[in-house]
Design a protein around this motif. Structure first.
Motif, PDB file in Angstrom:
ATOM      1  N   TRP A 159       4.421   7.253   1.889  1.00 19.09           N
ATOM      2  CA  TRP A 159       4.817   6.205   2.829  1.00 19.09           C
ATOM      3  C   TRP A 159       4.378   4.880   2.229  1.00 19.09           C
ATOM      4  CZ3 TRP A 159       3.293  10.977   4.647  1.00 19.09           C
ATOM      5  CH2 TRP A 159       4.130  11.589   5.578  1.00 19.09           C
ATOM      6  N   VAL A 160       5.323   3.982   2.019  1.00 16.47           N
ATOM      7  CA  VAL A 160       5.013   2.713   1.365  1.00 16.47           C
ATOM      8  C   VAL A 160       5.178   1.555   2.350  1.00 16.47           C
ATOM      9  CG1 VAL A 160       5.509   3.446  -0.997  1.00 16.47           C
ATOM     10  CG2 VAL A 160       7.387   2.649   0.459  1.00 16.47           C
ATOM     11  N   SER A 161       4.338   0.554   2.170  1.00 16.46           N
ATOM     12  CA  SER A 161       4.384  -0.639   3.015  1.00 16.46           C
ATOM     13  C   SER A 161       4.209  -1.874   2.136  1.00 16.46           C
ATOM     14  CB  SER A 161       3.260  -0.609   4.059  1.00 16.46           C
ATOM     15  OG  SER A 161       3.353   0.548   4.877  1.00 16.46           O
ATOM     16  N   GLY A 162       4.745  -2.986   2.593  1.00 17.12           N
ATOM     17  CA  GLY A 162       4.572  -4.222   1.844  1.00 17.12           C
ATOM     18  C   GLY A 162       5.508  -5.315   2.330  1.00 17.12           C
ATOM     19  N   THR A 163       5.355  -6.493   1.753  1.00 18.88           N
ATOM     20  CA  THR A 163       6.226  -7.620   2.058  1.00 18.88           C
ATOM     21  C   THR A 163       6.691  -8.251   0.753  1.00 18.88           C
ATOM     22  OG1 THR A 163       5.050  -8.090   4.125  1.00 18.88           O
ATOM     23  CG2 THR A 163       6.389  -9.860   3.207  1.00 18.88           C
ATOM     24  N   ALA A 164       8.003  -8.382   0.597  1.00 26.68           N
ATOM     25  CA  ALA A 164       8.595  -9.018  -0.580  1.00 26.68           C
ATOM     26  C   ALA A 164       9.217 -10.341  -0.149  1.00 26.68           C
ATOM     27  CB  ALA A 164       9.645  -8.118  -1.211  1.00 26.68           C
ATOM     28  N   ILE A 165       8.825 -11.432  -0.809  1.00 28.37           N
ATOM     29  CA  ILE A 165       9.286 -12.768  -0.435  1.00 28.37           C
ATOM     30  C   ILE A 165       9.958 -13.426  -1.635  1.00 28.37           C
ATOM     31  CG2 ILE A 165       8.592 -15.050   0.415  1.00 28.37           C
ATOM     32  CD1 ILE A 165       6.078 -13.641   1.562  1.00 28.37           C
ATOM     33  N   ALA A 166      11.118 -14.018  -1.402  1.00 31.76           N
ATOM     34  CA  ALA A 166      11.830 -14.763  -2.451  1.00 31.76           C
ATOM     35  C   ALA A 166      12.012 -16.207  -2.004  1.00 31.76           C
ATOM     36  CB  ALA A 166      13.182 -14.126  -2.726  1.00 31.76           C
ATOM     37  N   GLU A 167      11.593 -17.140  -2.845  1.00 31.37           N
ATOM     38  CA  GLU A 167      11.852 -18.569  -2.619  1.00 31.37           C
ATOM     39  C   GLU A 167      12.885 -19.003  -3.653  1.00 31.37           C
ATOM     40  OE1 GLU A 167       8.182 -20.989  -1.917  1.00 31.37           O
ATOM     41  OE2 GLU A 167       7.208 -19.064  -2.344  1.00 31.37           O
ATOM     42  N   VAL A 168      14.036 -19.405  -3.182  1.00 30.56           N
ATOM     43  CA  VAL A 168      15.147 -19.790  -4.053  1.00 30.56           C
ATOM     44  C   VAL A 168      15.467 -21.255  -3.820  1.00 30.56           C
ATOM     45  CG1 VAL A 168      17.547 -19.312  -4.674  1.00 30.56           C
ATOM     46  CG2 VAL A 168      16.055 -17.436  -3.941  1.00 30.56           C
ATOM     47  N   THR A 169      15.337 -22.058  -4.877  1.00 29.06           N
ATOM     48  CA  THR A 169      15.529 -23.505  -4.722  1.00 29.06           C
ATOM     49  C   THR A 169      16.983 -23.933  -4.878  1.00 29.06           C
ATOM     50  OG1 THR A 169      15.074 -23.886  -7.074  1.00 29.06           O
ATOM     51  CG2 THR A 169      13.202 -23.975  -5.555  1.00 29.06           C
ATOM     52  N   ASP A 170      17.788 -23.104  -5.555  1.00 28.82           N
ATOM     53  CA  ASP A 170      19.179 -23.506  -5.777  1.00 28.82           C
ATOM     54  C   ASP A 170      20.040 -22.266  -5.972  1.00 28.82           C
ATOM     55  OD1 ASP A 170      21.380 -25.213  -6.205  1.00 28.82           O
ATOM     56  OD2 ASP A 170      21.112 -25.052  -8.381  1.00 28.82           O
ATOM     57  N   THR A 171      21.158 -22.199  -5.242  1.00 32.09           N
ATOM     58  CA  THR A 171      22.117 -21.109  -5.422  1.00 32.09           C
ATOM     59  C   THR A 171      23.480 -21.557  -4.912  1.00 32.09           C
ATOM     60  OG1 THR A 171      22.685 -18.820  -4.848  1.00 32.09           O
ATOM     61  CG2 THR A 171      21.523 -20.077  -3.179  1.00 32.09           C
ATOM     62  N   TYR A 198       8.402  -4.198   5.089  1.00 31.56           N
ATOM     63  CA  TYR A 198       8.595  -2.772   5.388  1.00 31.56           C
ATOM     64  C   TYR A 198       7.249  -2.112   5.647  1.00 31.56           C
ATOM     65  CZ  TYR A 198       7.608  -2.497   0.333  1.00 31.56           C
ATOM     66  OH  TYR A 198       7.045  -2.634  -0.903  1.00 31.56           O
ATOM     67  N   GLN A 199       7.246  -1.191   6.615  1.00 28.56           N
ATOM     68  CA  GLN A 199       6.017  -0.531   7.036  1.00 28.56           C
ATOM     69  C   GLN A 199       6.254   0.976   7.088  1.00 28.56           C
ATOM     70  OE1 GLN A 199       3.059  -2.159   7.806  1.00 28.56           O
ATOM     71  NE2 GLN A 199       2.083  -0.152   7.979  1.00 28.56           N
ATOM     72  N   ASP A 200       5.490   1.720   6.302  1.00 26.24           N
ATOM     73  CA  ASP A 200       5.564   3.187   6.290  1.00 26.24           C
ATOM     74  C   ASP A 200       6.981   3.689   6.035  1.00 26.24           C
ATOM     75  OD1 ASP A 200       2.833   3.442   6.753  1.00 26.24           O
ATOM     76  OD2 ASP A 200       3.076   3.397   8.916  1.00 26.24           O
ATOM     77  N   ALA A 201       7.664   3.101   5.057  1.00 28.67           N
ATOM     78  CA  ALA A 201       8.955   3.621   4.619  1.00 28.67           C
ATOM     79  C   ALA A 201       8.703   4.915   3.848  1.00 28.67           C
ATOM     80  CB  ALA A 201       9.674   2.605   3.745  1.00 28.67           C
ATOM     81  N   GLU A 202       9.367   5.992   4.252  1.00 34.39           N
ATOM     82  CA  GLU A 202       9.068   7.316   3.707  1.00 34.39           C
ATOM     83  C   GLU A 202       9.968   7.654   2.511  1.00 34.39           C
ATOM     84  OE1 GLU A 202       9.594  10.475   6.479  1.00 34.39           O
ATOM     85  OE2 GLU A 202       8.978  12.032   5.084  1.00 34.39           O
ATOM     86  N   SER A 229       0.848  -1.195   0.000  1.00 32.69           N
ATOM     87  CA  SER A 229       0.000   0.000   0.000  1.00 32.69           C
ATOM     88  C   SER A 229       0.876   1.235   0.000  1.00 32.69           C
ATOM     89  CB  SER A 229      -0.927   0.017   1.225  1.00 32.69           C
ATOM     90  OG  SER A 229      -0.170   0.137   2.421  1.00 32.69           O
ATOM     91  N   ALA A 230       0.260   2.374  -0.330  1.00 33.46           N
ATOM     92  CA  ALA A 230       0.966   3.654  -0.323  1.00 33.46           C
ATOM     93  C   ALA A 230       0.063   4.709   0.304  1.00 33.46           C
ATOM     94  CB  ALA A 230       1.353   4.063  -1.742  1.00 33.46           C
ATOM     95  N   LEU A 231       0.651   5.590   1.105  1.00 32.04           N
ATOM     96  CA  LEU A 231      -0.067   6.715   1.699  1.00 32.04           C
ATOM     97  C   LEU A 231       0.614   7.983   1.202  1.00 32.04           C
ATOM     98  CD1 LEU A 231      -2.313   7.539   3.714  1.00 32.04           C
ATOM     99  CD2 LEU A 231      -0.523   7.677   5.463  1.00 32.04           C
ATOM    100  N   ILE A 232      -0.123   8.773   0.430  1.00 30.69           N
ATOM    101  CA  ILE A 232       0.461   9.932  -0.265  1.00 30.69           C
ATOM    102  C   ILE A 232       0.049  11.218   0.435  1.00 30.69           C
ATOM    103  CG2 ILE A 232       0.581  11.153  -2.474  1.00 30.69           C
ATOM    104  CD1 ILE A 232      -0.427   8.257  -3.573  1.00 30.69           C
ATOM    105  N   SER A 233       1.038  12.100   0.673  1.00 29.54           N
ATOM    106  CA  SER A 233       0.788  13.364   1.368  1.00 29.54           C
ATOM    107  C   SER A 233       1.509  14.493   0.638  1.00 29.54           C
ATOM    108  CB  SER A 233       1.315  13.314   2.803  1.00 29.54           C
ATOM    109  OG  SER A 233       0.759  12.253   3.518  1.00 29.54           O
ATOM    110  N   PRO A 234       1.011  15.740   0.790  1.00 38.23           N
ATOM    111  CA  PRO A 234       1.765  16.883   0.293  1.00 38.23           C
ATOM    112  C   PRO A 234       3.054  17.018   1.104  1.00 38.23           C
ATOM    113  CG  PRO A 234      -0.511  17.496   0.799  1.00 38.23           C
ATOM    114  CD  PRO A 234      -0.273  16.139   1.397  1.00 38.23           C
ATOM    115  N   SER A 235       4.085  17.566   0.494  1.00 42.31           N
ATOM    116  CA  SER A 235       5.342  17.799   1.203  1.00 42.31           C
ATOM    117  C   SER A 235       5.174  18.924   2.211  1.00 42.31           C
ATOM    118  CB  SER A 235       6.452  18.158   0.209  1.00 42.31           C
ATOM    119  OG  SER A 235       7.611  18.569   0.896  1.00 42.31           O
TER     120      SER A 235
END
Length: 226
Positions: free
Chosen positions: A79-91, A184-188, A62-68
């Motif tokens: 302010w951005v929030s989200g979860t990024a997941i990587a599944e790696v089977t071989d490295t 990440y939660q509310d990264a500005e 999600s994103a929360l947009i405000s005037p500067s």
């Protein structure tokens, strides 16, 4: 008794006056709030599966947009929030070291790494330029500058018309096969210098080192920052 009634009337008038004034102030605050209101943007989940054995998933974005706070007409904050997941089977098991130049070895895709596979997530931010799928596939990435950052602090970038920048939220080394996540939660992200419209979209990249080097990228849905 008459005095009591008079006092009561005066109190009622004062109360009415205070109520009217409070209502006027409230109306003013509501009007101001409407003009400078934050805008909440829910964004869809996404997933990409690579033939190289990598699955990238993004959820709860999600994103929360405000005037500067600078109120100069050319700035805004998201302010951005989200979860990024990587599944790696071989490295291959890498060793964290300094960044090095492209190896040029067969299968390396002429890549530059710091010794390990890696999960990297952030946002592409553009000023008066489309960052839709067709623009990226047409080679927009060649024009993009990178701005470092982290989940713990505010990221400030300056953008002129037609400029696009990668803003990194965070990264995580992948030393062995498994599942890795960045939450990440509310990264500005504060944008200055863009007097026109601005757009952003999430990116998540997984690079797997080795002779069979692979790079898998999942993009999010573009959204307006005003």
């Amino acid at each position: 008794m008459s005095e009591n009634r008079t006092t009561g009337v005066r109190r009622g008038v004062r109360a009415a006056g205070v109520g009217a004034a409070a209502a006027a102030v409230a109306m003013g605050l509501l009007s101001t709030g409407a003009a400078n209101a934050d805008t909440f943007v829910p964004l869809p989940d996404g997933q990409k599966v690579s033939p190289a054995g990598v699955t990238i998933t993004r959820t709860h974005e999600s994103a929360l947009i405000s005037p500067s706070m600078s109120a100069n007409g050319a700035g805004r904050v998201v302010w951005v929030s989200g979860t990024a997941i990587a599944e790696v089977t071989d490295t291959p098991e890498g060793e964290v070291g300094p960044w090095n130049g492209p190896t040029g070895r067969p299968g390396s895709n002429n890549s530059s790494t710091h010794g390990t596979s890696q999960l990297n997530t952030g946002y592409i931010v553009g000023c008066q330029v489309s960052i839709a799928d067709d623009a990226i596939s047409a080679g927009l990435s060649a024009k993009i500058n990178t701005t470092g950052g982290g989940v713990g602090g505010s990221l400030g970038i300056s953008l002129g018309p037609g400029e696009v920048k990668f803003v990194q939220i965070s990264s995580k080394d992948i030393l062995t096969a498994g599942t890795y996540a960045i939450d990440y939660q509310d990264a500005e992200i504060e944008i200055q210098g863009c007097a026109g419209y601005a757009q952003a979209r999430a990116y998540t990249v997984v690079e797997v080192i080795g002779d069979n080097y692979s790079k898998t990228t999942l993009y999010g849905q573009p959204f307006s920052i005003g």
